[in-house]
Write a protein that holds these residues in place. Structure first.
Motif, PDB file in Angstrom:
ATOM      1  N   ASP A  98     -24.675 -24.470  30.068  1.00 41.43           N
ATOM      2  CA  ASP A  98     -25.606 -23.654  29.290  1.00 41.43           C
ATOM      3  C   ASP A  98     -26.149 -22.522  30.163  1.00 41.43           C
ATOM      4  O   ASP A  98     -25.761 -22.379  31.330  1.00 41.43           O
ATOM      5  CB  ASP A  98     -26.713 -24.518  28.672  1.00 41.43           C
ATOM      6  N   SER A  99     -27.032 -21.720  29.625  1.00 41.90           N
ATOM      7  CA  SER A  99     -27.528 -20.537  30.351  1.00 41.90           C
ATOM      8  C   SER A  99     -28.315 -20.906  31.609  1.00 41.90           C
ATOM      9  O   SER A  99     -28.512 -20.064  32.485  1.00 41.90           O
ATOM     10  CB  SER A  99     -28.385 -19.672  29.432  1.00 41.90           C
ATOM     11  N   ASP A 100     -28.741 -22.151  31.715  1.00 39.35           N
ATOM     12  CA  ASP A 100     -29.435 -22.627  32.917  1.00 39.35           C
ATOM     13  C   ASP A 100     -28.503 -23.407  33.844  1.00 39.35           C
ATOM     14  O   ASP A 100     -28.961 -24.148  34.711  1.00 39.35           O
ATOM     15  CB  ASP A 100     -30.627 -23.508  32.510  1.00 39.35           C
ATOM     16  N   HIS A 101     -27.190 -23.263  33.626  1.00 36.59           N
ATOM     17  CA  HIS A 101     -26.153 -23.896  34.454  1.00 36.59           C
ATOM     18  C   HIS A 101     -26.159 -25.418  34.326  1.00 36.59           C
ATOM     19  O   HIS A 101     -25.731 -26.116  35.238  1.00 36.59           O
ATOM     20  CB  HIS A 101     -26.276 -23.488  35.926  1.00 36.59           C
ATOM     21  N   ASP A 147     -14.669 -22.623  39.991  1.00 38.50           N
ATOM     22  CA  ASP A 147     -15.463 -21.424  40.264  1.00 38.50           C
ATOM     23  C   ASP A 147     -14.796 -20.144  39.785  1.00 38.50           C
ATOM     24  O   ASP A 147     -15.459 -19.139  39.594  1.00 38.50           O
ATOM     25  CB  ASP A 147     -15.689 -21.273  41.775  1.00 38.50           C
ATOM     26  N   GLU A 148     -13.478 -20.164  39.622  1.00 40.97           N
ATOM     27  CA  GLU A 148     -12.713 -18.935  39.437  1.00 40.97           C
ATOM     28  C   GLU A 148     -12.729 -18.361  38.022  1.00 40.97           C
ATOM     29  O   GLU A 148     -12.110 -17.331  37.781  1.00 40.97           O
ATOM     30  CB  GLU A 148     -11.258 -19.173  39.837  1.00 40.97           C
ATOM     31  N   LEU A 149     -13.408 -18.972  37.071  1.00 47.29           N
ATOM     32  CA  LEU A 149     -13.337 -18.502  35.692  1.00 47.29           C
ATOM     33  C   LEU A 149     -14.427 -17.500  35.330  1.00 47.29           C
ATOM     34  O   LEU A 149     -14.159 -16.487  34.695  1.00 47.29           O
ATOM     35  CB  LEU A 149     -13.403 -19.690  34.723  1.00 47.29           C
ATOM     36  N   PHE A 150     -15.667 -17.792  35.687  1.00 48.19           N
ATOM     37  CA  PHE A 150     -16.811 -16.978  35.251  1.00 48.19           C
ATOM     38  C   PHE A 150     -17.659 -16.581  36.452  1.00 48.19           C
ATOM     39  O   PHE A 150     -17.882 -17.387  37.352  1.00 48.19           O
ATOM     40  CB  PHE A 150     -17.680 -17.765  34.262  1.00 48.19           C
ATOM     41  N   GLU A 151     -18.147 -15.355  36.444  1.00 49.29           N
ATOM     42  CA  GLU A 151     -19.006 -14.898  37.533  1.00 49.29           C
ATOM     43  C   GLU A 151     -20.348 -15.615  37.463  1.00 49.29           C
ATOM     44  O   GLU A 151     -21.037 -15.566  36.447  1.00 49.29           O
ATOM     45  CB  GLU A 151     -19.225 -13.392  37.436  1.00 49.29           C
ATOM     46  N   GLY A 152     -20.703 -16.301  38.550  1.00 50.71           N
ATOM     47  CA  GLY A 152     -21.993 -16.957  38.635  1.00 50.71           C
ATOM     48  C   GLY A 152     -22.082 -18.301  37.930  1.00 50.71           C
ATOM     49  O   GLY A 152     -23.152 -18.907  37.905  1.00 50.71           O
ATOM     50  N   THR A 196      -5.972 -18.750  32.164  1.00 46.98           N
ATOM     51  CA  THR A 196      -6.242 -18.683  33.602  1.00 46.98           C
ATOM     52  C   THR A 196      -6.067 -20.048  34.246  1.00 46.98           C
ATOM     53  O   THR A 196      -5.459 -20.167  35.316  1.00 46.98           O
ATOM     54  CB  THR A 196      -7.658 -18.126  33.866  1.00 46.98           C
ATOM     55  N   LEU A 197      -6.559 -21.087  33.594  1.00 49.46           N
ATOM     56  CA  LEU A 197      -6.335 -22.442  34.117  1.00 49.46           C
ATOM     57  C   LEU A 197      -4.845 -22.756  34.156  1.00 49.46           C
ATOM     58  O   LEU A 197      -4.349 -23.328  35.134  1.00 49.46           O
ATOM     59  CB  LEU A 197      -7.086 -23.465  33.263  1.00 49.46           C
ATOM     60  N   GLY A 198      -4.130 -22.379  33.102  1.00 49.32           N
ATOM     61  CA  GLY A 198      -2.686 -22.601  33.073  1.00 49.32           C
ATOM     62  C   GLY A 198      -1.977 -21.870  34.198  1.00 49.32           C
ATOM     63  O   GLY A 198      -1.067 -22.423  34.826  1.00 49.32           O
ATOM     64  N   LEU A 199      -2.376 -20.653  34.463  1.00 53.20           N
ATOM     65  CA  LEU A 199      -1.758 -19.888  35.557  1.00 53.20           C
ATOM     66  C   LEU A 199      -2.053 -20.522  36.911  1.00 53.20           C
ATOM     67  O   LEU A 199      -1.206 -20.505  37.809  1.00 53.20           O
ATOM     68  CB  LEU A 199      -2.233 -18.435  35.524  1.00 53.20           C
ATOM     69  N   MET A 200      -3.239 -21.093  37.059  1.00 52.18           N
ATOM     70  CA  MET A 200      -3.560 -21.790  38.309  1.00 52.18           C
ATOM     71  C   MET A 200      -2.645 -23.007  38.487  1.00 52.18           C
ATOM     72  O   MET A 200      -2.161 -23.265  39.589  1.00 52.18           O
ATOM     73  CB  MET A 200      -5.027 -22.232  38.308  1.00 52.18           C
ATOM     74  N   VAL A 201      -2.411 -23.734  37.408  1.00 51.54           N
ATOM     75  CA  VAL A 201      -1.511 -24.895  37.461  1.00 51.54           C
ATOM     76  C   VAL A 201      -0.095 -24.431  37.779  1.00 51.54           C
ATOM     77  O   VAL A 201       0.587 -25.000  38.621  1.00 51.54           O
ATOM     78  CB  VAL A 201      -1.557 -25.685  36.130  1.00 51.54           C
ATOM     79  N   MET A 252     -22.260 -14.128  29.705  1.00 51.08           N
ATOM     80  CA  MET A 252     -21.433 -14.684  30.749  1.00 51.08           C
ATOM     81  C   MET A 252     -20.279 -13.724  30.995  1.00 51.08           C
ATOM     82  O   MET A 252     -19.601 -13.328  30.069  1.00 51.08           O
ATOM     83  CB  MET A 252     -20.915 -16.052  30.299  1.00 51.08           C
ATOM     84  N   ARG A 253     -20.080 -13.334  32.219  1.00 52.01           N
ATOM     85  CA  ARG A 253     -18.994 -12.435  32.577  1.00 52.01           C
ATOM     86  C   ARG A 253     -17.827 -13.232  33.108  1.00 52.01           C
ATOM     87  O   ARG A 253     -17.999 -14.200  33.830  1.00 52.01           O
ATOM     88  CB  ARG A 253     -19.472 -11.443  33.629  1.00 52.01           C
ATOM     89  N   ILE A 254     -16.624 -12.794  32.766  1.00 56.85           N
ATOM     90  CA  ILE A 254     -15.424 -13.470  33.251  1.00 56.85           C
ATOM     91  C   ILE A 254     -14.954 -12.816  34.535  1.00 56.85           C
ATOM     92  O   ILE A 254     -15.246 -11.652  34.795  1.00 56.85           O
ATOM     93  CB  ILE A 254     -14.304 -13.465  32.195  1.00 56.85           C
ATOM     94  N   LYS A 255     -14.260 -13.573  35.334  1.00 53.71           N
ATOM     95  CA  LYS A 255     -13.658 -13.031  36.552  1.00 53.71           C
ATOM     96  C   LYS A 255     -12.277 -12.532  36.185  1.00 53.71           C
ATOM     97  O   LYS A 255     -11.439 -13.301  35.734  1.00 53.71           O
ATOM     98  CB  LYS A 255     -13.555 -14.106  37.631  1.00 53.71           C
ATOM     99  N   MET A 256     -12.051 -11.264  36.342  1.00 52.78           N
ATOM    100  CA  MET A 256     -10.746 -10.683  36.009  1.00 52.78           C
ATOM    101  C   MET A 256      -9.963 -10.443  37.295  1.00 52.78           C
ATOM    102  O   MET A 256     -10.387  -9.683  38.144  1.00 52.78           O
ATOM    103  CB  MET A 256     -10.917  -9.358  35.257  1.00 52.78           C
TER     104      MET A 256
END
Length: 153
Positions: free
Chosen positions: A117-120, A90-95, A72-77, A1-5
């Motif tokens: 999980d890996s199957d969303h 949607d903003e945490l992980f790519e895909g 990241t959630l804290g910064l959004m708040v 799982m890739r994170i959105k930076m």
């Protein structure tokens, strides 16, 4: 799982409290062995400054990913976003979307971050992989039942 930076210039003014297997107590030095494998209790402490519930993550991710997710959630708040039970983020992980569910923890409502999980699939899907389905359990159910393992060095 890739994170959105994304570049964040906001200062973090909360802490993350982490209880996890093999973590040592800062005071007594005892090592924790309380959780079933793959789980922990990571919770923000400071969202109350923004009149918002704290966030909790129980799936024991790599530490950088765990901190990234909660911060990241804290910064959004901090930027003005309000989250509630059932929100998909949607903003945490790519895909991947993360799901927030309201849980009562120590008499307070927190928003638990649920990772699919890996199957969303999320825990409310009967085909969700077993480990991922445990994320919706009360924190007490994620502790090892044998209390003789607690706080061993």
């Amino acid at each position: 799982m890739r994170i959105k930076m994304e570049q964040q210039n906001n200062k973090i003014d909360w802490v993350i409290i982490l209880e996890a297997n093999d973590c040592s107590c800062d005071i007594c030095g005892k090592r924790e062995h309380n959780f079933i494998k793959g789980f922990c209790n990571a919770t923000t402490d400071g969202m109350y400054k923004y009149n918002h519930p704290e966030f909790q993550l129980v799936l024991h991710l790599e530490y950088k990913l765990l901190l990234y997710t909660l911060n990241t959630l804290g910064l959004m708040v901090k930027a003005g976003r309000k989250f509630q039970d059932g929100d998909l983020v949607d903003e945490l992980f790519e895909g991947y979307q993360a799901k927030l569910i309201e849980i009562e923890e120590c008499g307070k409502k927190v928003l638990r971050v649920i990772i699919p999980d890996s199957d969303h699939r999320f825990p409310d899907d009967p085909q969700c992989q077993l480990e991922y389905s445990y994320q919706a359990l009360p924190i007490e159910d994620l502790y090892i039942a044998n209390t003789n393992n607690k706080n061993q060095n």
